[in-house]
Design a protein around this motif. Structure first.
Motif, short mmCIF file in Angstrom:
data_model
loop_
_atom_site.label_atom_id
_atom_site.label_comp_id
_atom_site.label_asym_id
_atom_site.label_seq_id
_atom_site.Cartn_x
_atom_site.Cartn_y
_atom_site.Cartn_z
N SER A 175 2.07 0.61 10.64
CA SER A 175 2.84 1.51 9.77
C SER A 175 4.15 0.85 9.36
O SER A 175 4.72 1.15 8.32
CB SER A 175 3.13 2.83 10.49
OG SER A 175 3.99 2.64 11.60
N THR A 176 4.64 -0.06 10.20
CA THR A 176 5.83 -0.86 9.94
C THR A 176 5.71 -2.13 10.78
O THR A 176 4.94 -2.16 11.75
CB THR A 176 7.12 -0.09 10.29
OG1 THR A 176 8.25 -0.96 10.12
CG2 THR A 176 7.09 0.38 11.74
N THR A 211 -1.58 -3.22 6.74
CA THR A 211 -0.30 -2.53 6.87
C THR A 211 -0.30 -1.28 6.00
O THR A 211 -1.14 -1.12 5.12
CB THR A 211 0.86 -3.45 6.44
OG1 THR A 211 0.65 -3.86 5.08
CG2 THR A 211 0.95 -4.68 7.33
N ASP A 265 4.73 -5.46 3.78
CA ASP A 265 4.63 -5.95 5.16
C ASP A 265 3.45 -6.89 5.38
O ASP A 265 3.36 -7.54 6.43
CB ASP A 265 4.51 -4.77 6.13
CG ASP A 265 5.78 -3.94 6.20
OD1 ASP A 265 6.86 -4.53 6.00
OD2 ASP A 265 5.69 -2.72 6.47
#
Length: 466
Positions: free
Chosen positions: A273-274, A312, A317
């Protein structure tokens, strides 16, 4: 500097000399141990090979980084009819006093018992700034004819150097990943509707995990399990079980970086997600080995999926994940050390008027180490020492409290350790219900979950100190 002060300084320097930790274990030095190092990426079968050897041993021990892993080996051995006891800081299960095997957390490894085989899992954690000392202690001190070390390839040069200093040869066995894992060509484009069955979405805070879980279930109708560090190991195991069960309605896992170790999961795709996480002071990019380990959970051998994917949530990312997956292995340089209670006791006797936290600080300032070792961070120990400083305790008891697994960022657990130290000092008995009051009503919101997690930490601390 006066002669008296100089003499005291030299005495303290001598007592804090930790350049030759191998000499702390003379009985292990008298043995001609065989060291086998099994290295490879996640899902390469390295630990499986070592466990196979342990199964055939007349006596042996498994030393793992997590209570969850110790339980897993304990269950596996006993299910196969091989008697195996369990020993963790919080729990002791004795199947038989004559059981040939023991499964333990690495800090609890019995260094006094002669053994045929020892397995030391996740050996790369020997460089962990907080817990690395436990792997070093086990490597130097286990009295086993064969020691099987399992972990990442980054540990090879350091382990070779350490074993060379012991006069022991290392046989390195390298393993390749059993199933392929590849980076997806596209992200989820910032849309939770693109989550699929078999996905594991990785986030780095409990609030983020539950927020993402809620959004996925709303956007896709797919039910989600959760797994994160603050969740008790038993609960994590239960969540993994319902996610892995093909007949379960739960098809997605939302997890923290705790997913990188200790759970066998049926994951098709890992979704970050990050790629940044808060380290207590600022947001930073994930360390490369950590990202690789988590990514490697996709498409594990023996699960439903023959291959794995990594992607991602945001397009921006993807480049960082690609860079991490393609980056070369970064070799470990130093192994952690921590002074034993005997060393601390003799050191403290030279400063009878100093507080225990001051003793620890001076030891940290004066300690001498050789080029292969570093002193594990005393920060948490000094914080606990300050909390219980005014309580009258023998030094060895104080050492036990200070080295207990206390979350120093949680004020309630710090208050709990202080209360337990007071009860112990007064030679009284503390019953668990006096320490933790669990509510009768069913808890469902995140605030209530936080309360229950803290209660669990207190219970584990109580069990560890018993």
């Amino acid at each position: 500097m006066s002669q008296e002060v100089l003499s005291e300084y030299n005495s303290l320097r001598k007592l804090s000399d930790m350049r030759f930790p191998s000499e702390w274990f003379p009985e292990a030095r008298q043995m001609q141990r065989k060291i086998y190092l099994h290295v490879g990426p996640t899902n390469s079968g390295k630990t499986y090979r070592a466990i196979q050897r342990l199964q055939s041993a007349e006596s042996g021990i498994y030393c793992g980084p997590l209570r969850l892993l110790a339980h897993e080996i304990y269950d596996k051995m006993n299910q196969q009819g091989i008697q195996c006891n369990l020993l963790t800081g919080e729990e002791r299960r004795e199947v038989s006093p004559t059981a040939p095997l023991t499964s333990s957390t690495v800090e609890m490894a019995n260094l006094a018992k002669p053994l045929e085989v020892a397995v030391l899992d996740e050996i790369q954690m020997i460089s962990d700034p907080h817990r690395g000392w436990a792997w070093t202690q086990a490597l130097l001190g286990l009295k086993a004819k064969e020691i099987h070390l399992c972990g990442e390839q980054s540990a090879v040069p350091l382990i070779k150097k350490l074993c060379e200093s012991l006069g022991e040869q290392v046989i390195v066995n390298e393993y390749e990943r059993l199933t392929p894992v590849a980076l997806s060509s596209s992200s989820l484009n910032g849309n939770w509707k693109n989550v699929r069955k078999g996905d594991c979405v990785v986030a780095f805070s409990r609030n983020s995990i539950f927020d993402i879980k809620k959004k996925i279930e709303k956007e896709t109708g797919l039910q989600c399990a959760v797994a994160y560090g603050g969740l008790p190991p038993e609960s994590r195991s239960q969540q993994a079980k319902i996610f892995n069960d093909p007949t379960s309605p739960v098809k997605v896992l939302v997890a923290s970086d705790a997913v990188g170790m200790g759970l066998n999961l049926n994951i098709k795709r890992v979704v970050f997600s990050t790629v940044q996480k808060f380290d207590g002071r600022e947001f930073r990019y994930m360390h490369i080995p950590q990202l690789k380990q988590i990514a490697g959970r996709a498409g594990r051998f023996g699960t439903t999926y023959a291959s794995g994917e990594v992607t991602t949530f945001f397009n921006k990312d993807l480049a960082y994940v690609d860079k991490c997956l393609e980056s070369p292995i970064i070799p470990l340089e130093l192994a952690g050390l921590q002074p034993t209670v005997d060393i601390v006791e003799v050191f403290a006797l030279q400063m009878p008027n100093e507080t225990y936290s001051s003793v620890l600080q001076k030891f940290e300032d004066l300690a001498s180490l050789n080029g292969n070792y570093f002193l594990c961070n005393f920060k948490d120990q000094k914080r606990i020492a300050e909390v219980i400083e005014s309580i009258k305790l023998p030094l060895r008891d104080r050492y036990q409290f200070v080295t207990a697994p206390v979350s120093t960022r949680n004020e309630e657990t710090l208050n709990a350790v202080q209360e337990m130290a007071k009860i112990h000092s007064n030679n009284k008995v503390l019953e668990l219900p006096e320490l933790v009051q669990l509510p009768n009503s069913q808890m469902v919101d995140v605030g209530s979950l936080s309360y229950l997690e803290t209660a669990h930490k207190k219970i584990m601390l109580y069990m560890w100190l018993r």
